[in-house]
Motif scaffolding. Sequence first.
Motif, PDB file in Angstrom:
ATOM      1  N   TYR A 221      -7.353  -8.541 -13.682  1.00  0.00           N
ATOM      2  CA  TYR A 221      -8.534  -8.091 -14.422  1.00  0.00           C
ATOM      3  C   TYR A 221      -9.328  -9.283 -14.961  1.00  0.00           C
ATOM      4  N   ILE A 222      -8.676 -10.210 -15.665  1.00  0.00           N
ATOM      5  CA  ILE A 222      -9.439 -11.314 -16.257  1.00  0.00           C
ATOM      6  C   ILE A 222      -9.966 -12.264 -15.189  1.00  0.00           C
ATOM      7  N   GLN A 223      -9.267 -12.359 -14.041  1.00  0.00           N
ATOM      8  CA  GLN A 223      -9.795 -13.173 -12.947  1.00  0.00           C
ATOM      9  C   GLN A 223     -11.087 -12.577 -12.393  1.00  0.00           C
ATOM     10  N   GLY A 224     -11.139 -11.251 -12.333  1.00  0.00           N
ATOM     11  CA  GLY A 224     -12.309 -10.606 -11.761  1.00  0.00           C
ATOM     12  C   GLY A 224     -13.457 -10.425 -12.733  1.00  0.00           C
ATOM     13  N   ALA A 225     -13.136 -10.289 -14.032  1.00  0.00           N
ATOM     14  CA  ALA A 225     -14.171  -9.977 -15.018  1.00  0.00           C
ATOM     15  C   ALA A 225     -14.726 -11.208 -15.728  1.00  0.00           C
ATOM     16  N   TYR A 226     -13.991 -12.308 -15.709  1.00  0.00           N
ATOM     17  CA  TYR A 226     -14.403 -13.517 -16.430  1.00  0.00           C
ATOM     18  C   TYR A 226     -14.222 -14.733 -15.531  1.00  0.00           C
ATOM     19  N   PRO A 227     -14.934 -15.835 -15.811  1.00  0.00           N
ATOM     20  CA  PRO A 227     -14.795 -17.042 -14.993  1.00  0.00           C
ATOM     21  C   PRO A 227     -13.783 -18.046 -15.540  1.00  0.00           C
ATOM     22  N   PHE A 228     -13.193 -17.793 -16.701  1.00  0.00           N
ATOM     23  CA  PHE A 228     -12.493 -18.845 -17.425  1.00  0.00           C
ATOM     24  C   PHE A 228     -11.123 -19.176 -16.838  1.00  0.00           C
ATOM     25  N   TRP A 229     -10.427 -18.182 -16.293  1.00  0.00           N
ATOM     26  CA  TRP A 229      -9.137 -18.470 -15.666  1.00  0.00           C
ATOM     27  C   TRP A 229      -9.322 -19.412 -14.487  1.00  0.00           C
TER      28      TRP A 229
END
Length: 502
Positions: A221-229
Amino acid sequence: PLPAGALPFCSPLLHEKKVCYAGCPEGRTGPLCEARSRSFCLRDCSGRGRCDAGFCWCDAGWFGIDCSEHAAGREAPRLQQQQRLPSPAARSQLRLYVYDMPSEFTTRNLQWRGAHAAGLSRAIDPASNQSYHNAGSLYAMELALHEWLLDSPLRTADPAQAHLYYVPVYLSSLFMYPIVKYADAPYYGRSARTFDEGGDASEPTQRSQQGTLLLLRALRYIQGAYPFWNASGGADHVWLMLHDEGPCFAPRAIRPSILLTHYGYWAASPRAWGTFDDDHFLRFPGFYRRYLGDDPRTPGACFTRGKDLVISPWKTPTFWLRQLRSTPPAAAERPGLAFFAGDLGFHRLSGYSHDLRQRAHGLFCDPSTTKKSNCTPVAYNKECDCECRPDIPIDCSLWREGVTITAHTRRYHRQLREHQFCLAFPGDGWSSRVLDAVVHGCVPVIIQDESEMFFEGAFEAAQLGLDYADFSLRVREADLASLVRILEAVSAERLPSPQSGV
C-alpha cells in the motif's frame, strides 16, 4: 426481520434478570443496550468527529485516522498543547510522518476486537463513560505509540519535511489475537478459511504467517500510494514487531527499515524458541524461502544491532508511579539475595524460556516449600505429571537462604524491593523482567544469551553517559548453576545501581 424463532440480541427472554446476553456491543450500554455510551477511538477523533467503536467519522472538512487534519491545511490542537504539558521532544528538530493507513491495518481491527478493552492501552469504561489506562495486551504499545505519535510535537503533516516515516499496523495487539482464526476474515493467502471449507495444507495456516502477509500488504500500500519508500529503499521507515518472536517473522522486504521490538535476539543463526506452534517461523521451509529469508536451514538474524531497537512494553502509569514516587530500599536494606517469580514452564512444551526458568527452579527451589521430584513436568496444557523431563530434576540442590524462585505471587512488587538481584529470564520470546527490576530498585540479572534488552545501545548512542553495565549484570545461560556463587562474589563497591541508572 428476524428468522422465525430467533430472539433479538438483547431480548429480555435470554436472561431472567433482563440484562443483555453476552454483553453490549461497544458504544451501547444499559440492561438492554438501549443507551448510547462512549467508545474508544484514537485521540477521541480530536474532537472533530464521531467515534464508532474504533473508527472516526470526521466532521465536514476534517480527515485522517483521528480527524486531526483539515482540508484547508490546518491541524486540530494537540492534547499536550491544550493541557500545556511540557515535552522535551518539542525542542527536537526531528520530524516524523505517521502514515494514514487504510482501516484494514488499524481501525477495522479495533472494530473486530470482540471485547471493549482488548488490545488497548486506553479504554472507555462502559459504566462510567470515562477513559482509563488499560493493560489490554502484552503488545498494547502498538496502540499507545500510535496515539502518542499522532499527538507528538515531532509529528508533521507534511511528509516532505519528515526524517522518519512510521507505519502503524495493529499486528500483535489485535490482528494475531483475537482476530486471526476467530473472525470470519481476513485470511490472507488461502483459498478457504479452513480445511473443511476446502483449504489446502500448503497454504499459510499459522497466525505468524498471516502476520507476515498483513505486513506485506501494508508495504504494498505505501509503495503504491506514496513515493517515500522507494526514495530510501525503506531505510527511514519504522515498523513495530512486538510479538513474542516478532522480528523473526518480519518479511524480508521490510528488513531495510528500523524495527522496534520487544525481542532483541541478534544471534547470527537463530532458532525458534517459542513453544506455540502457530508462531514457529521455521516450521514451513517454503514459506520462509518465499517471504522471510533465503534458507531456513541457515536462517538470518531476527534483529540487527545498530539499526533495530528494543523498546519497553506498555505498562499503565500506575506501574511507574507506585514505585518511582517512593525511594527504593538500599542494597543493605534488602534481606534477600536473588528473586524470580512467574511462569516456571510447568505444563509447557520443552524449550520455553530456553529451559532456564525450569532449570533455575529445579536447582534453587526452597526445599521447605517445594515438593521434590526426579523430573519437571512438561505436558502441554495438561494438569498432570504424565510427561516429565528427568534431565531437569526438582531437587533444590543449590538453594540457599535469600534465594527465591517461585511461581506467580501476590507479593511480587514487595519481593522485588526485598531482594538485591532480580533475575531476568526470557519467556516465550521476550520478558519484561528487566523493567520490573529497575523500577523497583533491584539489580536486574540478565540471563538470555545473544539478546539485547530495552534500549540497550541507545543510551550510549544518545551520549547519556549511561550503559547497561551501570545498573545490571549478565550471566551466561551455561553458567546458571553458578548463579549464587557469581552474585555472592559481587562486592558492595561493584554493585550496579538501578537508582542512578533511572
